[in-house]
Design a protein around this motif. Structure first.
Motif, short mmCIF file in Angstrom:
data_model
loop_
_atom_site.label_atom_id
_atom_site.label_comp_id
_atom_site.label_asym_id
_atom_site.label_seq_id
_atom_site.Cartn_x
_atom_site.Cartn_y
_atom_site.Cartn_z
N CYS A 11 0.83 -1.20 0.00
CA CYS A 11 0.00 0.00 0.00
C CYS A 11 0.87 1.26 0.00
N LEU A 12 1.91 1.26 0.85
CA LEU A 12 2.79 2.43 0.93
C LEU A 12 3.51 2.66 -0.38
N ARG A 13 4.02 1.58 -0.95
CA ARG A 13 4.73 1.73 -2.23
C ARG A 13 3.80 2.27 -3.31
N GLY A 14 2.54 1.81 -3.27
CA GLY A 14 1.57 2.30 -4.25
C GLY A 14 1.30 3.79 -4.07
N ILE A 15 1.17 4.25 -2.82
CA ILE A 15 0.94 5.67 -2.54
C ILE A 15 2.09 6.51 -3.09
N MET A 16 3.32 6.04 -2.87
CA MET A 16 4.47 6.81 -3.33
C MET A 16 4.58 6.77 -4.86
N ALA A 17 4.31 5.58 -5.44
CA ALA A 17 4.45 5.44 -6.90
C ALA A 17 3.40 6.25 -7.64
N ARG A 18 2.20 6.34 -7.07
CA ARG A 18 1.12 7.05 -7.75
C ARG A 18 1.11 8.55 -7.44
N GLY A 19 2.04 9.00 -6.60
CA GLY A 19 2.11 10.42 -6.24
C GLY A 19 0.94 10.88 -5.39
N ALA A 60 3.46 3.40 9.91
CA ALA A 60 3.36 2.26 9.00
C ALA A 60 4.64 2.07 8.21
N ALA A 61 5.24 3.17 7.77
CA ALA A 61 6.50 3.08 7.02
C ALA A 61 7.61 2.48 7.88
N LYS A 62 7.62 2.85 9.15
CA LYS A 62 8.65 2.30 10.05
C LYS A 62 8.45 0.80 10.24
N ARG A 63 7.17 0.39 10.39
CA ARG A 63 6.89 -1.04 10.56
C ARG A 63 7.31 -1.84 9.33
N CYS A 64 7.20 -1.22 8.18
CA CYS A 64 7.50 -1.93 6.92
C CYS A 64 8.94 -1.75 6.47
N GLY A 65 9.72 -1.01 7.22
CA GLY A 65 11.11 -0.77 6.81
C GLY A 65 11.22 0.17 5.62
N LEU A 66 10.22 1.05 5.46
CA LEU A 66 10.20 1.97 4.32
C LEU A 66 10.30 3.43 4.76
N LEU A 70 9.96 6.65 2.27
CA LEU A 70 8.85 7.58 2.44
C LEU A 70 9.37 9.01 2.63
N GLU A 71 10.41 9.17 3.43
CA GLU A 71 10.93 10.52 3.69
C GLU A 71 11.47 11.16 2.41
N HIS A 72 12.18 10.39 1.61
CA HIS A 72 12.68 10.93 0.34
C HIS A 72 11.52 11.32 -0.58
N ALA A 73 10.48 10.48 -0.61
CA ALA A 73 9.31 10.78 -1.46
C ALA A 73 8.59 12.03 -0.97
N CYS A 74 8.50 12.17 0.35
CA CYS A 74 7.85 13.37 0.92
C CYS A 74 8.63 14.62 0.56
N ARG A 75 9.96 14.55 0.64
CA ARG A 75 10.78 15.71 0.34
C ARG A 75 10.60 16.15 -1.11
N GLU A 76 10.61 15.17 -2.03
CA GLU A 76 10.47 15.52 -3.44
C GLU A 76 9.07 16.07 -3.73
#
Length: 609
Positions: A11-19, A60-66, A70-76
């Motif tokens: 789910c997290l990867r999808g959120i980041m990939a889809r912007g 959730a990102a911490k639990r998933c090791g992401l 996530l932080e890099h995606a948030c910054r961009e």
């Protein structure tokens, strides 16, 4: 709210990939400039999902090791949204220690992204958050120094929440330090919080950092932070985080800035009474954003005295072009052919120092001392309600400050260094002009001359300096003005609501201090033996305070002379009561003139008689 899918990582990867990350921006106000300094970038997950809240998203990102991904995606996402919104000022980007040292932060991607978006590095502030343990402080310091060398500025978040950021502050010397909201919320009514923040402010001045008070939610806390001299503020009272944030101060904030009490000390006072940014203003016709570099060069060539050229978008300033920087660039081969017809935005400073016309000389000096060094050469842009008025130079500012310091030194009392008669009168007149109600208190030491004659002038000076210290301790330095008329006479202009209690406390504290200055026997008897004019030993009571106080409401007096006359009458009444109560071992006397002070010519004549 929709439920989370079983696979959080997917789910997290999808959120980041889809912007689907949603940046929001919370404005930060610069009290000294009376304008927006910039914005802090915050993040939200998809609307209506279980990950909309940032705490849930990052947990959730911490639990998933992401967490790093996530932080890099948030910054961009934040950088792109900031550029697309064409917001002015600085952008504060939150970065954790772990992300700061990550290879994806150091591989040049951020620099390339800024180039793509047209954002200058000096508009970005790396805000280091302390939500994880710092294990490699030397490494983090090296990385931050690297970024600073490329033009980025540094901020430390949540001062007071942990201890590591105190060490970071001392070693890194960041440009901004954010005060944890715990110490800001309710500060107007909490003296402990006030003194904690005051200590932080003292550190900030030593370290040349600007404080940002977070969590300002009420007009009272906003005013308290402003009156303390804190550089910047942030919180719901100023503005809430929004995807399309306010570009100018709200009417409520403008009103709160305009309703400041008369400031105490050098630089205080109503606009126009003391030098402000408008005093230093030089009207220079600006160039419009989008004008060519050829036009800018022509302006410099036509006016040899012009060192900087302001750039505006409509009536709002957006940049500043330095004469020497621009000419040096075009002195190189083929630069004129390559860049002459391009927009002047290419070579302008996109984050110039912008100040409101009412900013005081002291506020200007603080802003320049905290700003990058090139601002000393470029100077500053002066605005009125965000609209361009002209430019000011650091040279003119320094000349004005020097003149003010010489004047202040001339009028300070040499024994206590407190303001003397001239500053006292000027402050009273500022209060009258501002139509603020206040209480004038005239403080005098009874039986001081016998003490001075018996024990010598050095002990007498100790008494006067002790009284000066006690008066300053009894007053609220944010509101109350303390002056030393001369000898054993002092004058206080109270704006504190509890001024009467403070006066009584001062009377008692001085009585106790006098007892400590003498031996146990004299303290027990409440006095000492002294030889009178006939050579006879007589008992002399210890020095005590007489305080005469009078309330001055708006419109009651026209000048400091009338206020001083009324306070002098009140002091005489206090001394009269003190003599009547001397046999009762009273610690001193406070007389409060409860009658309304009339200031018509007849009433004034009665006072003076």
């Amino acid at each position: 709210m929709t439920e989370m899918p079983l696979d959080e990582a997917e789910c997290l990867r999808g959120i980041m990939a889809r912007g689907e990350l949603q940046p929001v921006f919370q404005p930060i106000v610069d009290y000294r400039a009376r304008a927006l300094l910039g914005y802090e970038a915050l993040i939200r997950g998809p609307e209506g999902s279980a990950l909309h809240r940032p705490d849930e998203l990052f947990a959730a990102a911490k639990r998933c090791g992401l967490a790093l991904e996530l932080e890099h995606a948030c910054r961009e996402a934040s950088l792109r949204a900031f550029a697309q919104s064409n917001l002015s000022g600085r952008l504060f980007i939150n970065v954790t220690p772990g992300c700061l040292c990550d290879i994806r932060m150091l591989n040049g991607h951020t620099r390339e992204l800024l180039g793509e978006l047209g954002l200058a590095p000096n508009r970005l502030v790396i805000e280091l958050t302390e939500n994880q343990q710092i294990t490699d402080l030397p490494g983090i310091l090296d990385v931050l120094r690297h970024y600073r060398g490329r033009g980025f500025q540094i901020a430390i978040d949540d001062l007071g929440e942990g201890f590591a950021n105190l060490r970071m502050w001392s070693e890194l010397r960041p440009e901004f330090v954010k005060i944890d909201k715990h110490f800001v919320q309710g500060i107007a009514d909490d003296r402990i919080k006030y003194h904690f923040v005051r200590a932080m402010q003292d550190l900030a001045e030593i370290c040349n950092a600007s404080l940002v008070a977070e969590g300002i939610e009420t007009a009272e806390d906003f005013a308290c932070v402003r009156d303390m001299g804190i550089a910047c503020g942030q919180g719901f009272f100023i503005a809430r985080p929004l995807a399309s944030p306010a570009r100018h101060l709200s009417a409520a904030v403008v009103d709160a800035l305009g309703q400041s009490r008369v400031a105490v000390g050098p630089g205080g006072g109503a606009a126009g009474k003391l030098p402000t940014a408008r005093t230093l203003l030089r009207p220079v016709v600006p160039v419009e954003l989008g004008s060519s570099n050829e036009l800018a060069i022509a302006r410099f060539e036509a006016d040899p005295t012009l060192d900087v050229l302001p750039v505006v978008n409509g009536s709002h300033p957006v940049g500043l072009i330095n004469r020497h920087s621009l000419i040096d660039r075009f002195a190189r081969p083929f630069r004129k052919e390559l860049y002459g017809r391009k927009s002047c935005e290419l070579f302008m400073d996109q984050a110039p120092l912008i100040v409101d016309q009412h900013a005081t000389i002291q506020e200007l000096a603080m802003m320049l001392s905290f700003a990058p060094r090139h601002y000393l050469f470029d100077g500053f842009i002066v605005t009125a309600n965000g609209r361009y008025l002209g430019i000011g130079s650091s040279h003119a500012l320094m000349a004005t400050i020097t003149e003010m310091q010489i004047s202040a030194a001339r009028y300070a009392n040499p024994l206590t260094q407190l303001p003397g008669n001239v500053p006292i009168n000027e402050h009273i007149d500022r209060m009258l002009v501002s139509r603020q109600s206040f209480v004038a208190a005239y403080i005098d030491i009874d039986d001081f001359k016998p003490f001075n004659d018996t024990f010598g002038y050095r002990r007498g000076d100790d008494v006067i300096q002790t009284l000066a210290r006690l008066i300053c301790e009894s007053c609220d330095e944010r509101l109350d003005f303390v002056g030393h008329i001369g000898g054993d006479d002092f004058f206080v202009i109270f704006q504190s609501a509890d001024w009467e209690m403070r006066c009584w406390q001062l009377v008692c504290d001085f009585s106790e201090a006098m007892q400590r200055l003498l031996g146990d026997d004299e303290a027990a008897r409440g006095g000492y033996m002294v030889e009178n004019r006939r050579g006879e030993l007589t008992f002399q009571t210890l020095p005590r305070l007489s305080v005469g106080a009078v309330r001055i409401d708006a419109g009651e007096c026209d000048s400091h002379r009338e206020v001083a006359a009324a306070a002098s009458i009140a002091k005489k009444q206090a001394k009269k009561r003190a003599k009547e109560a001397a046999s009762h071992r009273s610690p001193g006397s406070l007389f409060v003139e409860r009658r309304r002070i009339g200031c018509a010519p007849v009433a004034a004549a009665k006072l003076l008689n």
